[in-house]
Each structure stands twice: as structure tokens, then as C-alpha cells.
Write a protein that holds these residues in place. Structure first.
Motif, mmCIF file in Angstrom:
data_model
loop_
_atom_site.group_PDB
_atom_site.id
_atom_site.type_symbol
_atom_site.label_atom_id
_atom_site.label_comp_id
_atom_site.label_asym_id
_atom_site.label_seq_id
_atom_site.Cartn_x
_atom_site.Cartn_y
_atom_site.Cartn_z
ATOM 1 N N THR A 14 47.145 31.256 47.420
ATOM 2 C CA THR A 14 48.228 32.022 48.024
ATOM 3 C C THR A 14 48.836 32.917 46.954
ATOM 4 O OG1 THR A 14 48.693 30.191 49.532
ATOM 5 C CG2 THR A 14 50.399 31.876 49.304
ATOM 6 N N ILE A 15 48.961 34.199 47.280
ATOM 7 C CA ILE A 15 49.508 35.173 46.343
ATOM 8 C C ILE A 15 50.708 35.836 47.003
ATOM 9 C CG2 ILE A 15 49.042 37.227 44.971
ATOM 10 C CD1 ILE A 15 46.004 36.460 45.300
ATOM 11 N N ASN A 16 51.863 35.740 46.352
ATOM 12 C CA ASN A 16 53.091 36.359 46.846
ATOM 13 C C ASN A 16 53.655 37.278 45.781
ATOM 14 O OD1 ASN A 16 53.331 34.969 49.412
ATOM 15 N ND2 ASN A 16 53.757 33.145 48.216
ATOM 16 N N GLY A 17 54.398 38.268 46.221
ATOM 17 C CA GLY A 17 55.032 39.187 45.283
ATOM 18 C C GLY A 17 54.006 40.058 44.594
ATOM 19 N N GLY A 18 54.477 40.886 43.688
ATOM 20 C CA GLY A 18 53.577 41.762 42.962
ATOM 21 C C GLY A 18 53.009 42.843 43.859
ATOM 22 N N THR A 19 52.056 43.559 43.313
ATOM 23 C CA THR A 19 51.478 44.684 44.044
ATOM 24 C C THR A 19 49.964 44.594 44.164
ATOM 25 O OG1 THR A 19 51.333 45.953 41.992
ATOM 26 C CG2 THR A 19 53.332 46.247 43.315
ATOM 27 N N ILE A 20 49.379 43.459 43.826
ATOM 28 C CA ILE A 20 47.931 43.317 43.898
ATOM 29 C C ILE A 20 47.456 43.425 45.339
ATOM 30 C CG2 ILE A 20 48.003 40.801 44.001
ATOM 31 C CD1 ILE A 20 45.435 40.826 42.243
ATOM 32 N N SER A 21 46.392 44.195 45.540
ATOM 33 C CA SER A 21 45.849 44.339 46.895
ATOM 34 C C SER A 21 44.899 43.184 47.189
ATOM 35 C CB SER A 21 45.095 45.664 47.028
ATOM 36 O OG SER A 21 43.879 45.627 46.286
ATOM 37 N N GLN A 22 44.621 43.007 48.453
ATOM 38 C CA GLN A 22 43.697 41.959 48.869
ATOM 39 C C GLN A 22 42.328 42.186 48.230
ATOM 40 O OE1 GLN A 22 43.959 40.792 53.021
ATOM 41 N NE2 GLN A 22 41.748 40.994 53.156
ATOM 42 N N GLU A 23 41.879 43.422 48.200
ATOM 43 C CA GLU A 23 40.574 43.746 47.622
ATOM 44 C C GLU A 23 40.533 43.425 46.127
ATOM 45 O OE1 GLU A 23 42.366 45.919 49.540
ATOM 46 O OE2 GLU A 23 41.199 45.629 51.366
ATOM 47 N N GLU A 24 41.610 43.759 45.415
ATOM 48 C CA GLU A 24 41.681 43.467 43.977
ATOM 49 C C GLU A 24 41.665 41.963 43.726
ATOM 50 O OE1 GLU A 24 44.289 47.023 41.981
ATOM 51 O OE2 GLU A 24 45.338 45.639 43.323
ATOM 52 N N ALA A 25 42.383 41.211 44.560
ATOM 53 C CA ALA A 25 42.441 39.757 44.407
ATOM 54 C C ALA A 25 41.071 39.134 44.643
ATOM 55 C CB ALA A 25 43.476 39.165 45.365
ATOM 56 N N ILE A 26 40.396 39.574 45.687
ATOM 57 C CA ILE A 26 39.062 39.043 45.998
ATOM 58 C C ILE A 26 38.092 39.354 44.863
ATOM 59 C CG2 ILE A 26 37.071 39.307 47.542
ATOM 60 C CD1 ILE A 26 39.185 39.725 49.825
ATOM 61 N N LYS A 27 38.150 40.567 44.334
ATOM 62 C CA LYS A 27 37.275 40.959 43.229
ATOM 63 C C LYS A 27 37.559 40.113 41.986
ATOM 64 C CE LYS A 27 35.784 44.864 40.444
ATOM 65 N NZ LYS A 27 36.001 46.258 40.084
ATOM 66 N N ALA A 28 38.833 39.881 41.674
ATOM 67 C CA ALA A 28 39.205 39.077 40.508
ATOM 68 C C ALA A 28 38.704 37.645 40.653
ATOM 69 C CB ALA A 28 40.715 39.098 40.314
ATOM 70 N N ILE A 29 38.842 37.083 41.836
ATOM 71 C CA ILE A 29 38.377 35.712 42.088
ATOM 72 C C ILE A 29 36.864 35.639 41.945
ATOM 73 C CG2 ILE A 29 38.106 33.976 43.913
ATOM 74 C CD1 ILE A 29 41.004 34.817 44.792
ATOM 75 N N ASP A 30 36.171 36.620 42.502
ATOM 76 C CA ASP A 30 34.713 36.670 42.409
ATOM 77 C C ASP A 30 34.263 36.794 40.951
ATOM 78 O OD1 ASP A 30 32.044 36.914 43.604
ATOM 79 O OD2 ASP A 30 32.133 38.983 42.866
ATOM 80 N N GLU A 31 34.906 37.684 40.203
ATOM 81 C CA GLU A 31 34.545 37.887 38.796
ATOM 82 C C GLU A 31 34.862 36.667 37.937
ATOM 83 O OE1 GLU A 31 36.391 41.587 37.682
ATOM 84 O OE2 GLU A 31 34.807 42.764 38.669
ATOM 85 N N ALA A 32 35.799 35.830 38.392
ATOM 86 C CA ALA A 32 36.131 34.600 37.673
ATOM 87 C C ALA A 32 35.114 33.494 37.955
ATOM 88 C CB ALA A 32 37.541 34.130 38.045
ATOM 89 N N GLY A 33 34.188 33.753 38.881
ATOM 90 C CA GLY A 33 33.128 32.795 39.156
ATOM 91 C C GLY A 33 33.335 31.937 40.386
ATOM 92 N N TYR A 34 34.267 32.326 41.240
ATOM 93 C CA TYR A 34 34.542 31.555 42.455
ATOM 94 C C TYR A 34 34.162 32.384 43.671
ATOM 95 C CZ TYR A 34 36.821 28.636 39.121
ATOM 96 O OH TYR A 34 37.049 27.835 38.035
ATOM 97 N N GLN A 35 33.933 31.707 44.783
ATOM 98 C CA GLN A 35 33.422 32.378 45.974
ATOM 99 C C GLN A 35 34.510 32.532 47.025
ATOM 100 O OE1 GLN A 35 30.111 30.393 47.799
ATOM 101 N NE2 GLN A 35 29.869 31.946 49.364
ATOM 102 N N PHE A 36 34.890 33.789 47.294
ATOM 103 C CA PHE A 36 35.807 34.077 48.385
ATOM 104 C C PHE A 36 35.091 33.771 49.686
ATOM 105 C CE2 PHE A 36 36.780 37.301 51.633
ATOM 106 C CZ PHE A 36 38.072 36.935 51.929
ATOM 107 N N VAL A 37 35.764 33.047 50.590
ATOM 108 C CA VAL A 37 35.170 32.666 51.856
ATOM 109 C C VAL A 37 35.764 33.482 53.006
ATOM 110 C CG1 VAL A 37 34.803 30.769 53.492
ATOM 111 C CG2 VAL A 37 34.681 30.345 51.027
#
Length: 67
Positions: free
Chosen positions: A40-63
Motif C-alpha cells: 500500500t502506497i499513500n502520499g507522495g507523487t509516485i504513479s502506479q506505473e512507476e511503483a510497478i516498475k520499481a517493484i519489478d526492478e527490485a525482483g518482485y512480481q506485480f500481480v
């Protein structure tokens, strides 16, 4: 926003995902629920696409988007 993420199982996973999001947006508040496999991400200005990309690049799988 809530994102469902696979492959998370421990506090190292929590820290890695939190850091990946905060590297993009230091003002984002990140909560990781290992049991529900939710990030769960609250506040800030990160977009959904940026968050998914960051999670993927960290080695985890967005479902899917959580509700």
C-alpha cells in the motif's frame, strides 16, 4: 494505491520494496502486508506505473491492483 505483489516472504522483502518505492518518491508512505501480499502506497507523487516498475526492478512480481 494497493498493489498485489508475489514473492514476498520476509522482512528483507519489506525493506527492499519500501526502499525501491522511496528511491523514487521519498514522501511516499509504504506499508507491506506479507500475509495479504499487498503493498500500500499513500502520499507522495509516485504513479502506479512507476511503483510497478520499481517493484519489478527490485525482483518482485506485480500481480494486480488491490482494492
Amino acid at each position: 494505491m494497493k498493489l498485489i505483489v508475489d514473492n514476498m516472504s520476509c522482512q528483507h522483502c519489506v525493506k527492499t520494496i519500501t526502499n525501491a518505492i522511496k528511491n523514487i518518491d521519498s514522501n511516499a508512505q509504504v506499508t507491506v502486508d506479507l500475509a495479504k501480499k499487498e503493498v500500500t502506497i499513500n502520499g507522495g507523487t509516485i504513479s502506479q506505473e512507476e511503483a510497478i516498475k520499481a517493484i519489478d526492478e527490485a525482483g518482485y512480481q506485480f500481480v494486480s491492483i488491490g482494492y
